[in-house]
Scaffold this motif. Structure first.
Motif, PDB file in Angstrom:
ATOM      1  N   GLN A 133      10.494  -1.595   1.430  1.00 43.37           N
ATOM      2  CA  GLN A 133       9.676  -2.297   2.418  1.00 43.37           C
ATOM      3  C   GLN A 133       9.985  -3.785   2.377  1.00 43.37           C
ATOM      4  N   ILE A 134      10.553  -4.262   3.448  1.00 46.14           N
ATOM      5  CA  ILE A 134      10.816  -5.690   3.607  1.00 46.14           C
ATOM      6  C   ILE A 134       9.557  -6.323   4.177  1.00 46.14           C
ATOM      7  N   LEU A 135       9.255  -7.535   3.746  1.00 49.14           N
ATOM      8  CA  LEU A 135       8.040  -8.219   4.172  1.00 49.14           C
ATOM      9  C   LEU A 135       7.917  -8.241   5.689  1.00 49.14           C
ATOM     10  N   GLY A 136       6.784  -7.766   6.180  1.00 48.59           N
ATOM     11  CA  GLY A 136       6.543  -7.778   7.616  1.00 48.59           C
ATOM     12  C   GLY A 136       7.040  -6.542   8.340  1.00 48.59           C
ATOM     13  N   GLN A 137       7.576  -5.586   7.578  1.00 44.46           N
ATOM     14  CA  GLN A 137       8.084  -4.362   8.184  1.00 44.46           C
ATOM     15  C   GLN A 137       7.441  -3.139   7.545  1.00 44.46           C
ATOM     16  N   GLY A 138       7.634  -2.002   8.187  1.00 46.66           N
ATOM     17  CA  GLY A 138       7.132  -0.764   7.627  1.00 46.66           C
ATOM     18  C   GLY A 138       8.071  -0.208   6.575  1.00 46.66           C
ATOM     19  N   PRO A 139       7.586   0.708   5.751  1.00 42.85           N
ATOM     20  CA  PRO A 139       8.448   1.325   4.743  1.00 42.85           C
ATOM     21  C   PRO A 139       9.614   2.070   5.386  1.00 42.85           C
ATOM     22  N   GLU A 140      10.784   1.918   4.783  1.00 43.49           N
ATOM     23  CA  GLU A 140      11.990   2.606   5.251  1.00 43.49           C
ATOM     24  C   GLU A 140      12.411   3.601   4.182  1.00 43.49           C
ATOM     25  N   LEU A 141      12.537   4.864   4.554  1.00 39.14           N
ATOM     26  CA  LEU A 141      12.897   5.896   3.581  1.00 39.14           C
ATOM     27  C   LEU A 141      14.323   5.705   3.090  1.00 39.14           C
ATOM     28  N   LEU A 142      14.477   5.657   1.772  1.00 42.71           N
ATOM     29  CA  LEU A 142      15.803   5.589   1.166  1.00 42.71           C
ATOM     30  C   LEU A 142      16.272   6.986   0.733  1.00 42.71           C
ATOM     31  N   VAL A 143      15.400   7.699   0.050  1.00 48.01           N
ATOM     32  CA  VAL A 143      15.779   9.021  -0.443  1.00 48.01           C
ATOM     33  C   VAL A 143      14.541   9.875  -0.609  1.00 48.01           C
TER      34      VAL A 143
ATOM     35  N   ALA B 240      23.322  -5.621  -7.598  1.00 48.03           N
ATOM     36  CA  ALA B 240      22.285  -6.107  -6.694  1.00 48.03           C
ATOM     37  C   ALA B 240      22.831  -7.234  -5.818  1.00 48.03           C
ATOM     38  N   GLU B 241      22.360  -7.269  -4.565  1.00 48.46           N
ATOM     39  CA  GLU B 241      22.726  -8.321  -3.630  1.00 48.46           C
ATOM     40  C   GLU B 241      21.460  -9.047  -3.179  1.00 48.46           C
ATOM     41  N   LEU B 242      21.632 -10.249  -2.665  1.00 51.50           N
ATOM     42  CA  LEU B 242      20.485 -11.058  -2.243  1.00 51.50           C
ATOM     43  C   LEU B 242      19.622 -10.301  -1.228  1.00 51.50           C
ATOM     44  N   GLY B 243      20.274  -9.546  -0.348  1.00 53.53           N
ATOM     45  CA  GLY B 243      19.559  -8.817   0.693  1.00 53.53           C
ATOM     46  C   GLY B 243      18.756  -7.631   0.194  1.00 53.53           C
ATOM     47  N   ASP B 244      18.868  -7.327  -1.090  1.00 56.41           N
ATOM     48  CA  ASP B 244      18.100  -6.213  -1.660  1.00 56.41           C
ATOM     49  C   ASP B 244      16.683  -6.634  -2.035  1.00 56.41           C
ATOM     50  N   SER B 245      16.386  -7.920  -1.955  1.00 55.24           N
ATOM     51  CA  SER B 245      15.038  -8.383  -2.283  1.00 55.24           C
ATOM     52  C   SER B 245      14.032  -7.720  -1.356  1.00 55.24           C
ATOM     53  N   ALA B 246      13.084  -7.020  -1.926  1.00 54.92           N
ATOM     54  CA  ALA B 246      12.114  -6.243  -1.147  1.00 54.92           C
ATOM     55  C   ALA B 246      11.135  -5.593  -2.110  1.00 54.92           C
ATOM     56  N   MET B 247      10.167  -4.878  -1.542  1.00 55.05           N
ATOM     57  CA  MET B 247       9.280  -4.030  -2.333  1.00 55.05           C
ATOM     58  C   MET B 247       9.847  -2.622  -2.301  1.00 55.05           C
ATOM     59  N   TYR B 248       9.968  -2.014  -3.467  1.00 49.01           N
ATOM     60  CA  TYR B 248      10.451  -0.637  -3.557  1.00 49.01           C
ATOM     61  C   TYR B 248       9.263   0.251  -3.917  1.00 49.01           C
ATOM     62  N   LEU B 249       8.943   1.120  -2.991  1.00 42.71           N
ATOM     63  CA  LEU B 249       7.771   1.977  -3.122  1.00 42.71           C
ATOM     64  C   LEU B 249       8.182   3.412  -3.415  1.00 42.71           C
TER      65      LEU B 249
END
Lengths: 117, 111
Positions: free
Chosen positions: A37-47, A82-91
């Motif tokens: 989940q990126i700030l301001g967005q909904g959760p995105e399924l990874l797996v 890890a890359e800079l763009g991976d910064s997020a909440m992992y739920l």
């Protein structure tokens, strides 16, 4: 009340380093999900796992992300490097059956807030 | 792929006013779920709607599923400060398929 446990709650890592997150679902829940989940967005399924099998990893960046649920209980999500763009909440979430099945609700953990610097 | 859009993105209301958020899918859904995420918290399941035209109520919250099963709404009557948070819908195209979350509507309530 049963909860989905996640650790760590917060993680700061330098880019190019490896990082891992752990999730322990509610006992008896066959389905386990990892969301980003990126700030301001909904959760995105990874797996999505059904027991120990992956049933959907179409949005998982497989060149750097991996996930496993070896015994069909707890699960680990890894990012390397890890890359800079991976910064997020992992739920992590779990449910008796998959989200979308009738009379099924998903229970989410508190999440791991990842910051890549 | 399947897209789920929510409007508005933000809503600011005075305590006691009503609030509505809308969820629209690009494809017909098998069912839709609603979740609430408090600031700094994690999504918490509210309800699942399955039938065309279905209406469900939870105290001051009313959930509707459109006749065509492509849209849904959540209405809160007489908002309270405890209602603050982001409300997400998640739609599934099939009973066996994954759910796609919208980007949510963030509600703030001024006392």
């Amino acid at each position: 009340e049963a909860e989905v446990a996640q650790s760590p709650r917060y993680k700061i890592t330098e880019k190019s380093q490896a990082v891992a997150f752990w999730c322990d679902p509610i006992s008896g829940h066959a389905t386990l999900y990892w969301y980003r989940q990126i700030l301001g967005q909904g959760p995105e399924l990874l797996v999505q796992f059904q027991d120990e099998s992956v049933v959907d990893d179409s949005q998982l960046p497989k060149d750097r992300f991996s996930a496993e649920r070896l015994k069909g209980v707890d699960s680990t999500l890894k990012i390397q490097p890890a890359e800079l763009g991976d910064s997020a909440m992992y739920l992590c979430a779990s449910s008796l059956r998959w989200i979308g099945a009738a009379n099924t609700e998903a229970f989410f953990g508190q999440g791991t807030r990842l910051t890549v610097v | 792929g399947q897209q789920v859009m929510q409007i508005p993105q933000y809503q600011h209301v005075q305590e006691g006013e009503d609030f509505t958020t809308y969820c629209n899918s690009s494809t017909t859904l098998s069912n839709i779920q609603w979740y609430k995420q408090r600031p700094g918290g994690h999504p918490v399941f509210l309800i699942q709607l399955v039938k065309s035209g279905e209406v469900k109520k939870q105290k001051r919250l009313t959930f509707q599923f459109g006749e065509a099963k492509k849209n849904s709404s959540l209405h809160i009557t007489a908002t309270q400060t405890t209602d603050v948070g982001t409300y997400f819908c998640a739609g599934s195209r099939t009973n066996a398929g994954k759910s796609t979350f919208g980007d949510g509507t963030t509600l703030t309530v001024k006392p």
